[in-house]
Each structure stands twice: as structure tokens, then as C-alpha cells.
Design a protein around this motif. Structure first.
Motif, PDB file in Angstrom:
ATOM      1  N   TYR A 220      -4.287   4.900   2.565  1.00  0.00           N
ATOM      2  CA  TYR A 220      -2.868   5.136   2.843  1.00  0.00           C
ATOM      3  C   TYR A 220      -2.187   3.899   3.446  1.00  0.00           C
ATOM      4  CZ  TYR A 220      -3.582  10.149   2.038  1.00  0.00           C
ATOM      5  OH  TYR A 220      -3.856  11.372   1.472  1.00  0.00           O
ATOM      6  N   PHE A 221      -2.983   2.961   3.912  1.00  0.00           N
ATOM      7  CA  PHE A 221      -2.417   1.749   4.511  1.00  0.00           C
ATOM      8  C   PHE A 221      -2.811   0.473   3.777  1.00  0.00           C
ATOM      9  CE2 PHE A 221      -2.933   4.922   7.899  1.00  0.00           C
ATOM     10  CZ  PHE A 221      -1.598   5.115   8.199  1.00  0.00           C
ATOM     11  N   THR A 222      -3.570   0.601   2.704  1.00  0.00           N
ATOM     12  CA  THR A 222      -3.986  -0.596   1.958  1.00  0.00           C
ATOM     13  C   THR A 222      -3.585  -0.557   0.488  1.00  0.00           C
ATOM     14  OG1 THR A 222      -6.174   0.340   1.483  1.00  0.00           O
ATOM     15  CG2 THR A 222      -5.962  -0.981   3.484  1.00  0.00           C
TER      16      THR A 222
ATOM     17  N   GLU B 152       3.360  -0.662   6.592  1.00  0.00           N
ATOM     18  CA  GLU B 152       2.204  -0.601   5.698  1.00  0.00           C
ATOM     19  C   GLU B 152       1.934   0.789   5.113  1.00  0.00           C
ATOM     20  OE1 GLU B 152       0.643  -0.703  10.017  1.00  0.00           O
ATOM     21  OE2 GLU B 152       2.222  -1.670   8.847  1.00  0.00           O
ATOM     22  N   LEU B 153       2.748   1.783   5.471  1.00  0.00           N
ATOM     23  CA  LEU B 153       2.479   3.149   5.026  1.00  0.00           C
ATOM     24  C   LEU B 153       2.734   3.329   3.530  1.00  0.00           C
ATOM     25  CD1 LEU B 153       1.688   6.014   5.968  1.00  0.00           C
ATOM     26  CD2 LEU B 153       4.139   6.470   6.256  1.00  0.00           C
ATOM     27  N   THR B 154       1.769   3.945   2.859  1.00  0.00           N
ATOM     28  CA  THR B 154       1.890   4.223   1.425  1.00  0.00           C
ATOM     29  C   THR B 154       1.293   5.590   1.155  1.00  0.00           C
ATOM     30  OG1 THR B 154       1.561   1.855   0.985  1.00  0.00           O
ATOM     31  CG2 THR B 154       1.430   3.335  -0.889  1.00  0.00           C
ATOM     32  N   ILE B 155       2.146   6.619   1.084  1.00  0.00           N
ATOM     33  CA  ILE B 155       1.704   7.984   0.820  1.00  0.00           C
ATOM     34  C   ILE B 155       2.307   8.427  -0.518  1.00  0.00           C
ATOM     35  CG2 ILE B 155       1.858  10.386   1.603  1.00  0.00           C
ATOM     36  CD1 ILE B 155       1.818   9.424   4.436  1.00  0.00           C
ATOM     37  N   PRO B 156       1.508   9.033  -1.400  1.00  0.00           N
ATOM     38  CA  PRO B 156       2.020   9.474  -2.694  1.00  0.00           C
ATOM     39  C   PRO B 156       3.252  10.370  -2.549  1.00  0.00           C
ATOM     40  CG  PRO B 156      -0.369   9.662  -2.639  1.00  0.00           C
ATOM     41  CD  PRO B 156       0.060   9.298  -1.243  1.00  0.00           C
TER      42      PRO B 156
END
Length: 293
Positions: free
Chosen positions: A20-22, A81-85
Motif C-alpha cells: 500500500y506504500f510501495t 506515499e499512500l496507494t490504495i485501490p
């Protein structure tokens, strides 16, 4: 919306992380900071939301009407850096943020921070919290946050915390890495959670001085009242009650906000073991923390 899956920890360039952060790493590393950006950096559960809310009020309470009552803090201060679908990434949110200066949240250890922040001499506010209270807060956070790894029980969680097997890695490496950066980067203000609890007004003055903000004593006092723990815990724009990834029936996002709550969790044996480990890990650092006030 599909239920969120708890991720597995994995080693990422020597630091424990989750996808979720990479997943958006190239875009995070290539992020184009602006000279007036303000980076709010912390190890998780060290006062990030508190500092975000304080800085947002200092900059925008007067000029952006209804912002305080209509926009959750996580939309006002995007998480780099947050990456959530099915969610806007932190980078996308920042690229479309209408307010200036941009307030930017990160939990990245110092070596992962995009170079553009340093190249543009951006101002950085780092907040550090004593390791014992930080560990307790992180444990309860992992219990209720569905995009964090399963924490299991406290007795197994604490050794993992000590070993740095946490999202964003070792507390020791994080706080000392940023402390070392402060020694040669003048635009970094290093603050302590315990100082903020003990005298919020004094720390507000330090922030205003660092940021070059002219505020009256009355304005600061108004903000000080609005950012006290109980006020923020009751505020739906600050307490993450609108964030579906968190199950606040398990534990509230804003739980206690106290200094010294670790005493309600650590056994005598755990405290002795922790103190020995802490002394060994921090022996080469000039950093000092208070575990009670």
C-alpha cells in the motif's frame, strides 16, 4: 466497495513495508515538491494528525471558509506515499490540491524522502514520540486499521516493534535518521509529542516562528483550544470516522493521546527487556525522550 485485505510485510530496500506504500514508488520518488511545500513527517502514531490539523488551522482557518467543517483532515493534508485501490493516490491528490502552501504528510524514513524536497529547501516539521507510548499506540492502530498487517496480541507485537518489523521499519532508525538530518538541514523543525502535550501553546509559538507566521495571541489560543485531544476526538473532520479502512468499533483512531499510557500495557519483565534493548540501540544518539510528564 470490496473489503480491504490486510497486507503482508516485506523487506523493501532494507525497510519493512507493505504494498500500500510501495506500489506507486516511481511516482513518489519523482514527486515534484514546490518551494513553499511543508512536509509533516513522523513515524506512524507519533502525532501526525495532530500536527496536520494544527498546521492546517494556522494556514487556512481564516482564509478558506467552511474548510474546517466540510473537509476531513486526510483530504486537506494528503498522504504522499499512500496507494490504495479505488482511491486517489497521495501523489495525485497533491498534484490537484488547490491550497498553497501544500501540507504534505509522510511516514517515510529519511532515506526514502523524494529528493525534490531537499532540492527546493522545503520546510519540514518532524514529530517524534517516545518509543513505549508509540509502540502501544501502533498496536491499537494495527488492530483497527484494515490496511495494516494483523498485529496479533501485545506479547508478540512488542518484540516485533523492537526488531523494527513494522510498516515503515524501525522506530529507532526513523527517529535517529531524521534527527541526524536536522543537524545539517536548517529548514527542519524537530518536535516532540510530549512537549506538545505538556505545553501546546508554547509549541504553537515555536511552529509560528519556524514558519514565519504572524499570529496574535488570541488566534493561537483559539487554535490551541481546537486541537486539544478531546476536541479533536469529537470532531468528525479530524477523528477519521469517515474513513472506511478503519474499524473504530475495535479501537478508536484517537484513543487516549496520553503520555505514559505504556504503563498500562508493559509488564515489569517487558519493561526491563525493552529498557536494555533501548539503551543498546540509542547509545550513539544524542536524542532524549520523556516517557512520562
Amino acid at each position: 466497495m470490496e473489503p480491504f485485505e490486510r497486507p503482508e510485510l516485506y523487506e523493501f530496500h532494507g525497510v519493512s513495508m507493505t504494498h500500500y506504500f510501495t506500489d506507486n514508488w516511481e511516482n513518489v520518488q519523482n514527486f515534484k515538491a514546490l518551494p513553499d511545500d511543508i512536509l509533516i513527517a513522523t513515524y506512524p502514531k507519533a502525532g501526525t494528525t495532530w500536527m496536520s490539523y494544527i498546521l492546517d488551522l494556522l494556514h487556512f482557518e481564516q482564509e478558506v471558509k467552511d474548510r474546517e467543517n466540510s473537509l476531513p483532515i486526510f483530504d486537506r493534508v494528503p498522504f504522499l506515499e499512500l496507494t490504495i485501490p479505488n482511491y486517489c493516490t497521495g501523489v495525485e491528490a497533491l498534484d490537484t490540491l488547490p491550497t498553497r502552501p501544500r501540507l504534505i504528510k509522510t511516514h517515510l524514513p529519511i532515506q526514502f524522502v523524494p529528493k525534490s524536497f531537499w532540492e527546493n529547501n522545503c520546510r519540514v516539521v518532524y514529530v517524534a514520540r517516545n518509543a513505549k507510548d508509540n509502540a502501544v499506540s501502533y498496536f491499537h492502530f494495527d488492530r483497527m486499521n484494515m490496511v495494516q498487517p494483523e498485529p496479533k496480541d501485545w506479547n508478540s507485537f512488542l518484540p516485533r516493534f523492537m526488531e523494527g518489523k513494522m510498516v515503515f521499519g524501525s522506530w529507532y532508525d526513523h527517529v535517529t535518521g531524521w534527527w541526524d538530518k536536522k543537524q545539517n538541514y536548517s529548514n527542519l523543525l524537530y518536535m516532540f509529542y510530549e512537549d506538545m502535550v505538556q505545553d501546546t501553546g508554547r509549541e504553537l509559538e515555536r511552529l509560528c516562528s519556524f514558519l514565519g507566521l504572524s499570529t496574535t495571541a488570541e488566534e493561537r489560543e483559539c487554535i490551541r483550544g481546537g486541537v486539544q485531544f478531546d476536541a479533536m476526538k469529537a470532531n468528525p473532520m479530524a477523528n477519521y470516522s469517515t474513513d472506511p479502512v478503519m474499524d473504530q468499533k475495535i479501537s478508536p483512531f484517537m484513543r487516549k493521546g496520553k503520555v505514559g499510557d505504556w504503563k498500562n500495557h508493559f509488564t515489569v519483565a517487558q519493561n526491563e527487556t525493552f529498557d536494555k534493548h533501548y539503551k543498546k540501540r540509542m547509545k550513539n544518539s544524542t536524542l532524549e525522550f520523556h516517557t512520562e510528564i
